[in-house]
Write a protein that holds these residues in place. Structure first.
Motif, short mmCIF file in Angstrom:
data_model
loop_
_atom_site.label_atom_id
_atom_site.label_comp_id
_atom_site.label_asym_id
_atom_site.label_seq_id
_atom_site.Cartn_x
_atom_site.Cartn_y
_atom_site.Cartn_z
N ASP A 229 13.64 -53.25 -15.23
CA ASP A 229 14.63 -54.04 -15.96
C ASP A 229 14.99 -53.31 -17.25
OD1 ASP A 229 16.16 -55.90 -17.31
OD2 ASP A 229 14.87 -57.58 -16.82
N ALA A 230 16.26 -52.98 -17.40
CA ALA A 230 16.71 -52.24 -18.58
C ALA A 230 16.53 -53.04 -19.86
CB ALA A 230 18.17 -51.86 -18.42
N ASN A 231 16.45 -54.36 -19.75
CA ASN A 231 16.36 -55.21 -20.93
C ASN A 231 14.94 -55.54 -21.35
OD1 ASN A 231 19.23 -55.47 -21.09
ND2 ASN A 231 19.13 -56.93 -19.39
N TRP A 232 13.96 -55.05 -20.60
CA TRP A 232 12.57 -55.37 -20.93
C TRP A 232 12.02 -54.27 -21.82
CZ3 TRP A 232 7.30 -54.76 -18.43
CH2 TRP A 232 6.43 -55.77 -18.88
N THR A 233 11.84 -54.56 -23.09
CA THR A 233 11.52 -53.57 -24.12
C THR A 233 10.32 -52.69 -23.81
OG1 THR A 233 12.49 -55.03 -25.79
CG2 THR A 233 11.03 -53.26 -26.58
N PRO A 234 9.18 -53.24 -23.33
CA PRO A 234 7.99 -52.39 -23.14
C PRO A 234 8.19 -51.20 -22.21
CG PRO A 234 7.38 -54.70 -23.05
CD PRO A 234 8.88 -54.65 -23.05
N ILE A 235 9.15 -51.26 -21.29
CA ILE A 235 9.28 -50.15 -20.34
C ILE A 235 10.67 -49.52 -20.38
CG2 ILE A 235 7.57 -51.12 -18.75
CD1 ILE A 235 10.04 -51.75 -16.89
N GLN A 236 11.37 -49.67 -21.51
CA GLN A 236 12.73 -49.14 -21.55
C GLN A 236 12.78 -47.63 -21.33
OE1 GLN A 236 14.86 -50.40 -25.04
NE2 GLN A 236 15.69 -52.20 -24.01
N GLN A 237 11.80 -46.90 -21.91
CA GLN A 237 11.78 -45.45 -21.73
C GLN A 237 11.57 -45.07 -20.28
OE1 GLN A 237 8.77 -44.13 -24.62
NE2 GLN A 237 10.40 -43.19 -25.83
N GLN A 238 10.61 -45.75 -19.63
CA GLN A 238 10.35 -45.47 -18.23
C GLN A 238 11.57 -45.81 -17.37
OE1 GLN A 238 8.36 -46.99 -20.37
NE2 GLN A 238 6.21 -47.05 -19.69
N TYR A 239 12.22 -46.94 -17.70
CA TYR A 239 13.40 -47.35 -16.93
C TYR A 239 14.49 -46.29 -17.02
CZ TYR A 239 17.72 -49.75 -15.72
OH TYR A 239 18.93 -50.07 -15.15
N HIS A 240 14.77 -45.84 -18.24
CA HIS A 240 15.85 -44.87 -18.41
C HIS A 240 15.50 -43.53 -17.76
CE1 HIS A 240 18.41 -47.46 -20.71
NE2 HIS A 240 17.46 -47.69 -21.62
N ALA A 241 14.23 -43.16 -17.81
CA ALA A 241 13.81 -41.91 -17.17
C ALA A 241 14.03 -41.99 -15.66
CB ALA A 241 12.34 -41.63 -17.48
N MET A 242 13.63 -43.11 -15.05
CA MET A 242 13.82 -43.26 -13.60
C MET A 242 15.30 -43.35 -13.27
SD MET A 242 12.03 -45.93 -10.97
CE MET A 242 12.29 -45.73 -9.20
N ASP A 243 16.06 -44.02 -14.12
CA ASP A 243 17.49 -44.16 -13.91
C ASP A 243 18.16 -42.78 -13.89
OD1 ASP A 243 19.62 -45.89 -13.43
OD2 ASP A 243 20.28 -45.77 -15.51
N GLN A 244 17.72 -41.90 -14.80
CA GLN A 244 18.28 -40.55 -14.84
C GLN A 244 17.90 -39.75 -13.59
OE1 GLN A 244 16.89 -38.97 -18.56
NE2 GLN A 244 18.35 -40.15 -19.79
N MET A 245 16.64 -39.92 -13.15
CA MET A 245 16.21 -39.20 -11.95
C MET A 245 17.01 -39.64 -10.73
SD MET A 245 12.08 -38.72 -12.09
CE MET A 245 11.72 -40.48 -12.20
N LEU A 246 17.26 -40.94 -10.64
CA LEU A 246 18.00 -41.45 -9.48
C LEU A 246 19.47 -41.08 -9.53
CD1 LEU A 246 16.45 -45.04 -9.15
CD2 LEU A 246 15.95 -43.02 -7.78
N GLY A 247 19.99 -40.83 -10.74
CA GLY A 247 21.40 -40.50 -10.89
C GLY A 247 21.72 -39.03 -10.70
N ARG A 248 20.69 -38.20 -10.61
CA ARG A 248 20.90 -36.76 -10.44
C ARG A 248 21.35 -36.42 -9.01
NH1 ARG A 248 15.69 -33.54 -11.72
NH2 ARG A 248 17.03 -31.96 -10.72
N SER A 249 21.95 -35.23 -8.90
CA SER A 249 22.23 -34.67 -7.57
C SER A 249 21.15 -33.66 -7.24
CB SER A 249 23.60 -33.98 -7.57
OG SER A 249 24.63 -34.93 -7.75
N TYR A 250 20.65 -33.74 -6.01
CA TYR A 250 19.55 -32.87 -5.59
C TYR A 250 20.03 -31.94 -4.50
CZ TYR A 250 16.49 -36.06 -8.15
OH TYR A 250 15.90 -36.80 -9.15
N GLY A 251 19.61 -30.68 -4.61
CA GLY A 251 19.98 -29.69 -3.60
C GLY A 251 19.21 -29.83 -2.31
#
Length: 471
Positions: A229-251
């Motif tokens: 959950d992007a709005n849950w403060t304790p894990i915001q960093q983890q959320y954004h990190a996973m969000d970035q990984m999922l948004g990448r293009s992989y070869g």
């Protein structure tokens, strides 16, 4: 009401493979729903509802249909009591059915099925008699001589479950008839991002299609990553990190597909939770299915979630829905009278509550529930229970059902009689699973010419429409 279910990463990935929605798809869907709502408001009312919903309730283990529907005429009952022995139900406990006067038959339901007796007598429930897996019609003489093919592994739980759900007993099949039904009609749900086939009871063969895959939901709701959950403060960093990984293009092909699967699952979870938050909880609808210890009985919990998903169908953009629910415990080799009574009580209360829920929503004529099971049980007892048999009876419930009648031919209830495969009372089916399925498929919207696409063997049988559904 927002509901969540914690889940491990492995289980989540397994569920995700059955999803079909990306983040971009989710944003598009939300935009479409906003436009849909705006259009509805401008027009001053909801759109025309031409939806149809099919619910398969599978009774795992082999339901003893011989004690679900019992002869009440005195001489017939006396023969029943003699042959069933310790399994016979007292005649004065049988629940009478208001059968048509020209039917000439007198049968009663199991005493635990009072809620369904009422629905039957209101002509909203039908009973399809002596249904079973068949390669083609077969007589007793052909069965005994081996002159005609029979379904392989006839009395095996796993094999008969698969054959019931695929309706193709004589060749390996990768798909079920519910899956083929969805493949054929998926265009009716054009724009929807959720699978037509939703299971509340785990994986099954019935809903496996070539293109449409089953989507798994628990009785508590959709399956998502816990605390993602992007709005849950304790894990915001983890959320954004996973969000970035999922948004990448992989070869790498596998890496990209892994990311796609997770993306689809997260998006489906978000979409479904949003849709369910806008509909009733429906716990009160299942008041008769509450256990003494609190909470709903197992099948009622599943049907409650199905009712909520049906109510959310227009929000999800679905004109056709196929659901799978299940109740286990019917392999009653021992303590059958007590166990079977408890199972039929759970079943009857839950199905009746579900039907009344569809009536309260004004959609009972659009929802049809039917039962299926591995097979029937032997007519005579093994001492404390019964063993694996063949043809049995099944119920069909809904506002579009031509109810209050028995369909098909009852077997001749005689040990070693014309309907018995041997010496135990295992009835040779007179209605194939194909014929029962074809009748439901026709109501669901399949044309006669397309029926073989759903049921490849239907041409071998005489009745592609048994008549228990209004057309």
């Amino acid at each position: 009401m927002k509901e969540s279910t914690p889940i491990t990463r492995r289980a989540f990935i397994g569920q995700a493979a059955c999803s079909g929605l990306s983040f971009a798809g989710l944003l598009s869907t939300i935009g479409t729903l906003r436009l849909f709502n705006a259009t509805v408001s401008a027009q001053g009312g909801p759109p025309l509802d031409d939806s149809k919903i099919l619910v398969c309730l599978f009774l795992y283990g082999g339901n003893d249909a011989n004690n679900m529907l019992v002869p009440r005429e005195q001489s017939a009952y006396d023969e029943y009591a003699r042959d069933r022995g310790i399994l016979a139900l007292p005649r004065n406990t049988l629940l009478p059915l208001n059968l048509p006067g020209d039917d000439g038959r007198d049968f009663g339901l199991h005493p635990a099925m009072a809620p369904l007796q009422s629905i039957f007598n209101q002509q909203k429930m039908a009973i399809v008699c002596n249904v079973g897996t068949l390669v083609a019609p077969i007589t007793k003489a052909e069965y005994l001589s081996g002159a005609a093919a029979v379904p392989p592994y006839l009395f095996s739980h796993n094999d008969q479950q698969v054959q019931w759900q695929t309706s193709v007993p004589d060749s390996p099949r990768k798909t079920g008839w519910g899956g083929r039904l969805a493949d054929l009609l998926q265009s009716l749900n054009a724009g929807s991002q959720v699978s037509m086939n939703i299971s509340i009871a785990g994986s099954n063969f019935f809903q496996v299609g070539e293109e449409v895959v089953q989507y798994h939901v628990t009785p508590q709701g959709s399956i998502g990553l816990s605390q993602y959950d992007a709005n849950w403060t304790p894990i915001q960093q983890q959320y954004h990190a996973m969000d970035q990984m999922l948004g990448r293009s992989y070869g790498h092909l596998f890496e990209q597909e892994y990311a796609n699967i997770i993306n689809r699952a997260v998006a489906n979870d978000t979409l479904l939770k949003t849709a369910l938050a806008s509909v009733q909880d429906h716990t009160a609808t299942f008041a008769n299915s509450t256990l003494p210890t609190g909470g709903l009985n197992p099948v009622a919990s599943q049907l409650r979630m199905i009712l909520r998903l049906i109510e959310a169908r227009q929000t999800l953009g679905m004109r056709r829905q196929i659901f799978f629910a299940a109740l286990g415990g019917f392999d009653t080799h021992d303590a059958q009278l007590e166990d079977h009574h408890a199972l039929l009580e759970q079943l009857s209360n839950a199905v009746a509550d579900f039907h009344h829920g569809t009536e309260a929503l004004g959609i009972s004529d659009r929802v049809t529930l039917f039962t299926a099971s591995d097979f029937n049980r032997t007519y005579n007892s093994n001492g404390k229970g019964s063993d694996h048999a063949w043809g049995g009876h099944h119920i069909v419930v809904g506002g579009a059902v031509n109810g209050g009648r028995l369909y098909g031919d009852m077997p001749i209830l005689q040990i070693q009689g014309p309907s018995d495969t041997g010496t135990r009372g295992s009835w040779i089916p007179t209605v194939s699973t194909d014929e029962m399925a074809a009748t439901l498929a026709r109501w669901f919207g399949v044309s006669p010419t397309d029926l073989p696409l759903v049921l490849p063997n239907i041409g071998r049988f005489a009745q592609p429409d048994l008549g228990f559904m209004a057309t």
